[in-house]
Design a protein around this motif. Structure first.
Motif, mmCIF file in Angstrom:
data_model
loop_
_atom_site.group_PDB
_atom_site.id
_atom_site.type_symbol
_atom_site.label_atom_id
_atom_site.label_comp_id
_atom_site.label_asym_id
_atom_site.label_seq_id
_atom_site.Cartn_x
_atom_site.Cartn_y
_atom_site.Cartn_z
ATOM 1 N N ARG A 148 -43.897 15.329 -41.156
ATOM 2 C CA ARG A 148 -43.478 14.878 -39.852
ATOM 3 C C ARG A 148 -42.112 15.541 -38.939
ATOM 4 O O ARG A 148 -42.314 15.459 -37.667
ATOM 5 N N GLN A 149 -41.552 16.066 -39.640
ATOM 6 C CA GLN A 149 -40.495 16.893 -39.039
ATOM 7 C C GLN A 149 -40.962 18.010 -38.396
ATOM 8 O O GLN A 149 -40.752 18.427 -37.251
ATOM 9 N N GLU A 193 -42.791 17.174 -35.398
ATOM 10 C CA GLU A 193 -41.826 16.919 -33.903
ATOM 11 C C GLU A 193 -41.428 18.169 -33.606
ATOM 12 O O GLU A 193 -41.397 18.336 -32.351
#
Length: 280
Positions: free
Chosen positions: A34-35, A38
Motif C-alpha cells: 500500500r505504501q 501511494e
C-alpha cells in the motif's frame, strides 16, 4: 575440484523470477504494498498481482519500477525474458512458440478468428474465456498471447503475410467495444510495412484450407515449418515434402483472396458497420 555452489535460491523460471525480484526490491526498501502504491500513484492490488506472478504488467511498469528502485534495466530485462518464455504457453504449443520466436518471416491462413499475432487483449480474453479459462490462468494466457505481438514490432520486425477468411471479420465478439478495437487493430495492421493482409471473401468459393488454420515459419537456417490446427487437433509439421505441399495449397488460397489494397478497404467498410459505443 570444489563443489559448485548455488549462486542464488531464486527461481530459474522467468515469470516467477520477475515476480520474486519485484517483491524482493520492495521488501528491501522497507515499504508495504500500500505504501509503494501511494508513492507511485498506482493501485496496490496491481502491485500484489505482479509479486504473486499473476500478471506481468507492461514494459512501462517494469521501467517505472526500475527507475523507482534505481535498478536501471534490471526489471525490464527480466520482464522481457518472462514475456518471451515458452513455458507460459500450454505444453502442446511450446515447441511451436520457440520456433515462432526465431522466425525470420511468417505466413498464415485464418479460418474464423484473427491470428494470435494480431489479436487485441479484449479479443484474446473473450475467446480464451469461451474455451473455459478463468481467473489467473485466463489473464496469464491473455498476456502470453498478446505478448507475441512484439515479434511484428520494431525496425527489424519479421514480415508477416496473412490471409483472413471473411468469417474472421463477421464473427464478432459479445463485447461490442472490444470488437471495434479488434477491427481497428486489423485496419491499422493492414497499413504496416511488414504486414501484408489479404481477405478471402466468401464469394471465392471452396478451397483447400476451408477448415484448417495454417501457419508457416521461415527459420534462420532457411528451412520452413508449418503448424495446422482445427477445433480438436493441432500439429507441427517439419517434414520438407509435407510442408511444401501445404505451402502450395496456401499459395492457391492466397491467389483467390483480395489484394492488400482491396482487403484494407474491405476491413474499413466492415468497421463502419460496427456500432459505436453508446455515449449514455
Amino acid at each position: 575440484m570444489p563443489q559448485r555452489r548455488t549462486v542464488t535460491s531464486r527461481s530459474q523460471e522467468p515469470r516467477q523470477r520477475f515476480a520474486e525480484e519485484v517483491k524482493s526490491l520492495r521488501e528491501k526498501s522497507g515499504v508495504s504494498l500500500r505504501q509503494l502504491a501511494e508513492q507511485l500513484g498506482w493501485d496496490w492490488s496491481t502491485l500484489g498481482k505482479l509479486e504473486r506472478g499473476q500478471t506481468l504488467g507492461s514494459p512501462e511498469v517494469a521501467q517505472a519500477l526500475d527507475q523507482h528502485y534505481g535498478t536501471p534495466g534490471l526489471l525490464l530485462a527480466l520482464w522481457e525474458l518472462a514475456v518471451a518464455d515458452p513455458t507460459q504457453f500450454k505444453e502442446q504449443y511450446r515447441r511451436y512458440m520457440l520456433l515462432e520466436a526465431e522466425a525470420v518471416s511468417l505466413w498464415q491462413y485464418s479460418v474464423s478468428a484473427p491470428p494470435g499475432l494480431l489479436q487485441t487483449a479484449g479479443y484474446a480474453r473473450e475467446s480464451l474465456a469461451a474455451g473455459g479459462l478463468r481467473g489467473d490462468e485466463l489473464e496469464q494466457q491473455v498476456e502470453a498471447r498478446t505478448g507475441r505481438r512484439k515479434l511484428l514490432e520494431g525496425e527489424d520486425a519479421s514480415p508477416f503475410r496473412v490471409v483472413l477468411s471473411e468469417a474472421v471479420l463477421r464473427t464478432s465478439l459479445k463485447d461490442g467495444q472490444a470488437w471495434r478495437e479488434q477491427m481497428e487493430h486489423l485496419g491499422e495492421a493492414s497499413d504496416r510495412q511488414n504486414i501484408t493482409l489479404h481477405v478471402l471473401a466468401f464469394s471465392a468459393g471452396p478451397h483447400g484450407l476451408m477448415s484448417t488454420d495454417t501457419m508457416f515459419l521461415r527459420l534462420s537456417n532457411g528451412s520452413t515449418v508449418a503448424y495446422v490446427e482445427n477445433d480438436v487437433h493441432g500439429e507441427l509439421i517439419e517434414e520438407t515434402g509435407r510442408v511444401e505441399r501445404l505451402h502450395r495449397t496456401y499459395d492457391a488460397v492466397r491467389d483467390l483472396a483480395l489484394s492488400p489494397t482491396e482487403s484494407r478497404k474491405f476491413i474499413l467498410r466492415m468497421l463502419e458497420e460496427v456500432p459505436c459505443e453508446s455515449s449514455t
